[in-house]
Design an enzyme around this catalytic site. Structure first.
Site, short mmCIF file in Angstrom:
data_model
loop_
_atom_site.label_atom_id
_atom_site.label_comp_id
_atom_site.label_asym_id
_atom_site.label_seq_id
_atom_site.Cartn_x
_atom_site.Cartn_y
_atom_site.Cartn_z
N ASP A 88 0.92 -30.75 24.17
CA ASP A 88 1.98 -29.91 23.64
C ASP A 88 2.37 -30.15 22.41
O ASP A 88 1.93 -31.07 21.63
CB ASP A 88 3.24 -30.07 24.52
CG ASP A 88 3.77 -31.63 24.55
OD1 ASP A 88 2.71 -32.45 24.74
OD2 ASP A 88 4.78 -32.03 24.20
N GLU A 146 4.38 -33.98 26.97
CA GLU A 146 4.72 -35.32 26.59
C GLU A 146 6.06 -35.38 25.77
O GLU A 146 6.73 -36.34 26.15
CB GLU A 146 3.81 -36.06 25.72
CG GLU A 146 3.82 -37.39 25.36
CD GLU A 146 4.72 -37.84 24.52
OE1 GLU A 146 5.24 -38.65 24.59
OE2 GLU A 146 4.88 -36.95 23.46
#
Length: 400
Positions: A88, A146
């Site tokens: 991400d 995350e």
């Protein structure tokens, strides 16, 4: 390509990984141009899954919504190790002027997850093109979210460790403060537990010219913020690291109006699990005391976030053995723990794991820290990451 035995005897794995630099760099720049936030990594996941299928790996998509898992099975039964990369991006505007700067306004890979993903794709490529490991399995874990949703926890809840029989995990994080060609690691607790804090100070509004007729929530909030720092400096053992930060304040409408309410948002970071459990009560006691003394009220919400990353001692020893072989002796440093949070911590709660920093620092490309709108990295580090992840997996399986 050399066989496994030859790779165990020398640092040839870095030479082989360097042959993948152009491809790994191309992946990294593509992901950098097309960043996706947590649980939105649909394009990223499709690119990864398509490549893993071309390699002939077993592939599963959809864990934690956008996660991707690829499996390389050995010739015989044995242990199973997972290699993890996060996918991400962050809600940051990319301010670099490079050919690969983000094409999406307000989104950017400012924490190096594009590099993590690309290096793990490179490791999968390298390992899949060798003859299969003599025994055991390697699971390539491409994890979403995350930064904000705890994607590691979601992957575990969706059966990652259980369904694939993962017995150990390894991961890395690029770090511009470490020179390219070196790594750092921490024995034991490596990253802090990161919790969140919300406080609403409730006073009573009024005219700025008559403060005695009101309870000024702004003034009380200022005292609360100062008082919270007395916890870290006067109520906690100086040898126990703790950070209480109020990062956002919201309240008031005009310069001549006493605000009836002020909202505070903050983070609490600790390395000691026992201290982590104590702090919510200490914080509330302090907030209650300050507000009552000033005739105000309060609301408090405390939410535990990511736990601490705890590196397994045997996995650290394995990492150092691998680093000596791949990088040469003296290219690693045992570091102090970081107060940053990292959801790799959820893996460390379940299986022996190791998480380390990969140096990506040089004066030209890595002048800015993580989460900075100008963040970039030295792409010469990419094949080093490929080699370290690959050798870690092979060495772990070779010891089974």
């Amino acid at each position: 390509m050399e066989d496994v035995a030859a790779l165990y005897r020398s640092s040839a794995i870095l030479t082989e990984a360097s042959a993948l630099k152009e491809q790994v760099t191309a992946w990294r720049r593509d992901f950098h141009r097309h960043p996706e936030l947590g649980l939105e990594e649909e394009r990223t996941a499709e690119v990864i899954a398509a490549h893993l299928r071309r390699l002939g790996l077993e592939v599963k998509q959809g864990l934690a919504r956008t996660g991707v898992v690829g499996v390389l099975r050995g010739s015989n039964p044995g242990r199973t190790i997972g290699l993890r990369a996060d996918m991400d991006a962050l809600p940051i505007q990319d301010q670099k002027q490079t050919s690969y700067r983000s094409t999406i306004d307000g989104k950017m890979h400012a924490c190096g997850h594009d590099a993590h993903t690309s290096m793990l794709m490179g490791a999968a490529t390298f390992l899949a093109k060798m003859r299969p490991p003599e025994r055991g399995n390697i699971v390539f874990v491409f994890q979403p979210a995350e930064e904000n949703h705890g994607g590691a926890r979601l992957m575990i809840e969706d059966g990652l460790l259980r369904d694939y029989g993962i017995e150990a995990m390894a991961g890395l994080h690029v770090f511009p403060g470490v020179p390219t060609g070196e790594i750092t690691a921490v024995r034991g607790v490596s990253c802090a537990a990161a919790d969140t804090l919300f406080i609403r100070i409730i006073g009573s509004g009024g005219h700025a010219a008559r403060p005695h007729q009101s309870v000024d929530a702004v003034a009380v909030a200022a005292q609360v913020i100062t008082a919270l720092q007395h916890i870290t400096s006067r109520q906690v053992d100086p040898l126990d690291s703790v950070v209480i930060t109020i990062g956002k304040i919201e309240g008031g409408t005009a310069s001549n109006v006493i605000a009836p309410e002020v909202n505070l948002w903050g983070t609490v970071r600790t390395l000691n699990p026992a201290l982590r459990e104590q702090l919510p009560q200490q914080i509330e006691r302090m907030v209650k005391g300050v507000t009552e003394a000033n005739g105000a009220a309060y609301e408090l919400e405390y939410q535990q976030g990511y736990p601490s990353v705890v590196n397994d001692v045997s996995m650290i020893d394995l990492l150092l053995e691998v680093a000596d072989d791949v990088l040469g002796r003296g290219k690693y440093r045992m570091d102090r723990p970081s107060m940053g949070g990292e959801d790799f911590s959820y893996y460390t709660q379940h299986v022996p794991s190791v998480f380390f920093r990969l140096g990506v620092g040089d004066e030209q490309h890595a002048r800015y820290p993580l989460h900075h709108p100008m963040f970039d990295l030295d792409e010469d580090a990419l094949p080093i990451g490929v080699a370290l992840l690959s050798k870690l997996a092979l060495t772990y399986l070779g010891k089974s």
